[in-house]
Design a protein around this motif. Structure first.
Motif, PDB file in Angstrom:
ATOM      1  N   LEU A  18      12.646 -61.953   1.278  1.00 32.95           N
ATOM      2  CA  LEU A  18      11.810 -63.224   1.088  1.00 32.95           C
ATOM      3  C   LEU A  18      12.206 -64.405   2.045  1.00 32.95           C
ATOM      4  O   LEU A  18      13.167 -64.324   2.421  1.00 32.95           O
ATOM      5  CB  LEU A  18      12.108 -63.425  -0.362  1.00 32.95           C
ATOM      6  CG  LEU A  18      11.345 -62.741  -1.355  1.00 32.95           C
ATOM      7  CD1 LEU A  18      11.789 -62.628  -2.647  1.00 32.95           C
ATOM      8  CD2 LEU A  18       9.579 -62.721  -1.292  1.00 32.95           C
ATOM      9  N   HIS A  36       9.512 -70.151   0.042  1.00 32.82           N
ATOM     10  CA  HIS A  36       9.598 -69.847  -1.353  1.00 32.82           C
ATOM     11  C   HIS A  36       8.834 -70.935  -2.226  1.00 32.82           C
ATOM     12  O   HIS A  36       8.041 -70.497  -3.159  1.00 32.82           O
ATOM     13  CB  HIS A  36      11.126 -70.037  -1.482  1.00 32.82           C
ATOM     14  CG  HIS A  36      11.340 -69.364  -2.872  1.00 32.82           C
ATOM     15  ND1 HIS A  36      11.024 -68.073  -3.436  1.00 32.82           N
ATOM     16  CD2 HIS A  36      11.757 -69.977  -4.224  1.00 32.82           C
ATOM     17  CE1 HIS A  36      11.505 -68.058  -4.533  1.00 32.82           C
ATOM     18  NE2 HIS A  36      11.908 -69.077  -5.263  1.00 32.82           N
ATOM     19  N   LEU A  64       3.851 -72.265   0.243  1.00 32.89           N
ATOM     20  CA  LEU A  64       3.145 -71.012   0.272  1.00 32.89           C
ATOM     21  C   LEU A  64       1.684 -71.213   0.368  1.00 32.89           C
ATOM     22  O   LEU A  64       1.025 -70.481   0.963  1.00 32.89           O
ATOM     23  CB  LEU A  64       3.620 -70.106  -0.906  1.00 32.89           C
ATOM     24  CG  LEU A  64       3.140 -68.668  -0.871  1.00 32.89           C
ATOM     25  CD1 LEU A  64       3.808 -67.874   0.259  1.00 32.89           C
ATOM     26  CD2 LEU A  64       3.329 -68.015  -2.235  1.00 32.89           C
ATOM     27  N   PHE A  68       5.032 -65.645   7.510  1.00 29.14           N
ATOM     28  CA  PHE A  68       4.250 -65.588   6.449  1.00 29.14           C
ATOM     29  C   PHE A  68       3.922 -64.258   6.177  1.00 29.14           C
ATOM     30  O   PHE A  68       3.589 -63.762   5.180  1.00 29.14           O
ATOM     31  CB  PHE A  68       2.970 -66.476   6.847  1.00 29.14           C
ATOM     32  CG  PHE A  68       2.080 -66.415   5.633  1.00 29.14           C
ATOM     33  CD1 PHE A  68       2.218 -67.071   4.100  1.00 29.14           C
ATOM     34  CD2 PHE A  68       0.614 -66.011   5.646  1.00 29.14           C
ATOM     35  CE1 PHE A  68       1.314 -66.968   3.188  1.00 29.14           C
ATOM     36  CE2 PHE A  68      -0.183 -65.878   4.858  1.00 29.14           C
ATOM     37  CZ  PHE A  68       0.353 -66.211   3.346  1.00 29.14           C
ATOM     38  N   MET A 117       4.712 -62.206   2.628  1.00 29.05           N
ATOM     39  CA  MET A 117       3.577 -61.561   1.910  1.00 29.05           C
ATOM     40  C   MET A 117       3.995 -60.287   1.711  1.00 29.05           C
ATOM     41  O   MET A 117       3.761 -59.478   0.469  1.00 29.05           O
ATOM     42  CB  MET A 117       2.220 -61.667   2.681  1.00 29.05           C
ATOM     43  CG  MET A 117       1.767 -63.218   2.561  1.00 29.05           C
ATOM     44  SD  MET A 117       1.379 -63.627   0.901  1.00 29.05           S
ATOM     45  CE  MET A 117       0.173 -62.756   0.493  1.00 29.05           C
ATOM     46  N   LEU A 176       6.691 -60.075  -1.012  1.00 30.81           N
ATOM     47  CA  LEU A 176       6.173 -60.227  -2.295  1.00 30.81           C
ATOM     48  C   LEU A 176       5.566 -59.081  -2.839  1.00 30.81           C
ATOM     49  O   LEU A 176       5.897 -58.713  -3.993  1.00 30.81           O
ATOM     50  CB  LEU A 176       5.105 -61.472  -2.466  1.00 30.81           C
ATOM     51  CG  LEU A 176       5.945 -62.963  -2.256  1.00 30.81           C
ATOM     52  CD1 LEU A 176       4.859 -63.870  -1.705  1.00 30.81           C
ATOM     53  CD2 LEU A 176       6.843 -63.109  -3.246  1.00 30.81           C
ATOM     54  N   GLN A 177       4.607 -58.386  -2.103  1.00 37.18           N
ATOM     55  CA  GLN A 177       3.936 -57.151  -2.365  1.00 37.18           C
ATOM     56  C   GLN A 177       4.866 -56.085  -2.804  1.00 37.18           C
ATOM     57  O   GLN A 177       4.775 -55.349  -3.494  1.00 37.18           O
ATOM     58  CB  GLN A 177       2.874 -56.747  -1.314  1.00 37.18           C
ATOM     59  CG  GLN A 177       1.730 -57.768  -1.252  1.00 37.18           C
ATOM     60  CD  GLN A 177       1.074 -57.886   0.181  1.00 37.18           C
ATOM     61  OE1 GLN A 177       1.673 -57.281   1.024  1.00 37.18           O
ATOM     62  NE2 GLN A 177      -0.157 -58.268  -0.013  1.00 37.18           N
ATOM     63  N   LEU A 202       8.089 -56.204  -3.589  1.00 33.08           N
ATOM     64  CA  LEU A 202       8.379 -56.675  -4.923  1.00 33.08           C
ATOM     65  C   LEU A 202       7.818 -56.399  -6.056  1.00 33.08           C
ATOM     66  O   LEU A 202       8.266 -55.661  -7.084  1.00 33.08           O
ATOM     67  CB  LEU A 202       9.062 -57.994  -4.996  1.00 33.08           C
ATOM     68  CG  LEU A 202      10.142 -58.753  -5.785  1.00 33.08           C
ATOM     69  CD1 LEU A 202      11.446 -57.718  -5.666  1.00 33.08           C
ATOM     70  CD2 LEU A 202      10.312 -60.099  -5.502  1.00 33.08           C
ATOM     71  N   VAL A 203       6.455 -56.458  -6.232  1.00 30.36           N
ATOM     72  CA  VAL A 203       5.703 -56.125  -7.138  1.00 30.36           C
ATOM     73  C   VAL A 203       5.325 -54.633  -7.179  1.00 30.36           C
ATOM     74  O   VAL A 203       5.400 -54.053  -8.329  1.00 30.36           O
ATOM     75  CB  VAL A 203       4.421 -57.028  -6.865  1.00 30.36           C
ATOM     76  CG1 VAL A 203       3.308 -56.527  -8.105  1.00 30.36           C
ATOM     77  CG2 VAL A 203       4.492 -58.409  -7.281  1.00 30.36           C
ATOM     78  N   ALA A 245       8.335 -52.945  -8.698  1.00 28.70           N
ATOM     79  CA  ALA A 245       8.520 -52.989 -10.320  1.00 28.70           C
ATOM     80  C   ALA A 245       7.421 -52.301 -10.998  1.00 28.70           C
ATOM     81  O   ALA A 245       7.653 -51.539 -11.947  1.00 28.70           O
ATOM     82  CB  ALA A 245       8.262 -54.611 -10.708  1.00 28.70           C
ATOM     83  N   GLU A 246       6.359 -52.226 -10.263  1.00 30.58           N
ATOM     84  CA  GLU A 246       5.330 -51.365 -10.950  1.00 30.58           C
ATOM     85  C   GLU A 246       5.691 -50.038 -11.046  1.00 30.58           C
ATOM     86  O   GLU A 246       5.316 -49.206 -12.010  1.00 30.58           O
ATOM     87  CB  GLU A 246       3.935 -51.459 -10.361  1.00 30.58           C
ATOM     88  CG  GLU A 246       3.468 -52.808 -10.693  1.00 30.58           C
ATOM     89  CD  GLU A 246       1.979 -53.486  -9.589  1.00 30.58           C
ATOM     90  OE1 GLU A 246       1.889 -52.477  -8.902  1.00 30.58           O
ATOM     91  OE2 GLU A 246       1.435 -54.140  -9.913  1.00 30.58           O
TER      92      GLU A 246
END
Lengths: 147, 103
Positions: free
Chosen positions: B6, B11, B16, B82, B86, B89-90, B92-93, B96-97
């Motif tokens: 990141l 941040h 953002l 940027f 992005m 972030l994607q 990381l999500v 987790a999923e």
């Protein structure tokens, strides 16, 4: 950063893009004004060399006014040649305009009637207006993540 | 898989948002960025200064409507940063999923 924070950040990005899509919604006259610029260009090229020079000057002034309006009204400037979902449409439109410019030159050199030249300008007006409407829709759809 | 990091300069939520706007337009005016980020003039100025310092954006002054207006646009480095942020972030999500799905 936790995954939940990352999700929240991505949601914020999505919300910002949706906000921008709403901001970049042009009124119908704006699309027609874009069309008019190309109608003047194509029409003047088809008439004569002098008309082309005057037409080009008018086009430059109108383009400047439109850009100034967009900057004041929307607070952002978007390059028509930007990368993304709109680029294929932009390049197709440039190709069509080249064909129209060549046709206008052909009409001028071969003494076509004024009526047929006005018809060509009307075609340019309709095409450019339609492309402006479509471009705007594709851009907003891309911002909303629906492209 | 290449590890993704990141970007600390992007941040803050307002930064953002600024980056999101600039990734989609050629340039944006100060007042429009203030409207979108919903922060005060001074807070926005600080965020813009930080992004300029990082080499991510450039600011230009343009006379418009009889007033000097500040316009911001991405630098090449800013656009790259940027895009990388992005992706991070994607990722990381997504990780987790995947972890939830594996349980």
């Amino acid at each position: 950063m936790s995954p939940a924070d990352a999700r929240a950040a991505l949601d914020k990005v999505g919300m910002t893009r949706t906000q921008m899509a709403a901001i970049c919604n042009c009124p119908p006259w704006r699309h027609a004004a874009f069309g008019l610029i190309f109608a003047v260009l194509i029409g003047s090229i088809s008439i004569s060399g002098t008309a082309q020079v005057i037409g080009t000057a008018v086009v430059l002034v109108l383009t400047g006014l439109l850009v100034a309006h967009d900057r004041v009204r929307y607070g952002v400037f978007v390059n028509g040649y930007r990368r993304g979902a709109t680029l294929p449409l932009t390049l197709t439109y440039v190709g069509v305009m080249i064909v129209l410019v060549v046709t206008a030159m052909f009409m001028r050199l071969n003494g076509f009637t004024l009526l047929s030249k006005l018809a060509l300008a009307a075609i340019a007006l309709a095409l450019a207006t339609a492309v402006s409407v479509k471009w705007s829709r594709v851009f907003r759809r891309e911002l909303e993540g629906r492209s | 898989m290449t590890p993704v990091a990141l970007d600390p300069h992007l941040h803050a939520p307002a930064r953002l948002q600024i980056a999101t706007v600039l990734a989609n337009v050629s340039s944006a005016e100060f007042a429009k960025l203030r409207e979108i980020t919903a922060v005060s003039d001074s807070v926005l100025s600080k965020h813009l200064a930080a992004l300029v310092e990082a080499g991510y954006i450039r600011l230009t002054k343009t006379p418009l409507d009889g007033r000097q207006r500040t316009w911001a646009s991405f630098t090449r480095a800013g656009r790259k940063a940027f895009a990388a942020h992005m992706r991070a972030l994607q990722a990381l999500v997504a990780s987790a999923e995947q972890a939830v799905a594996a349980q």
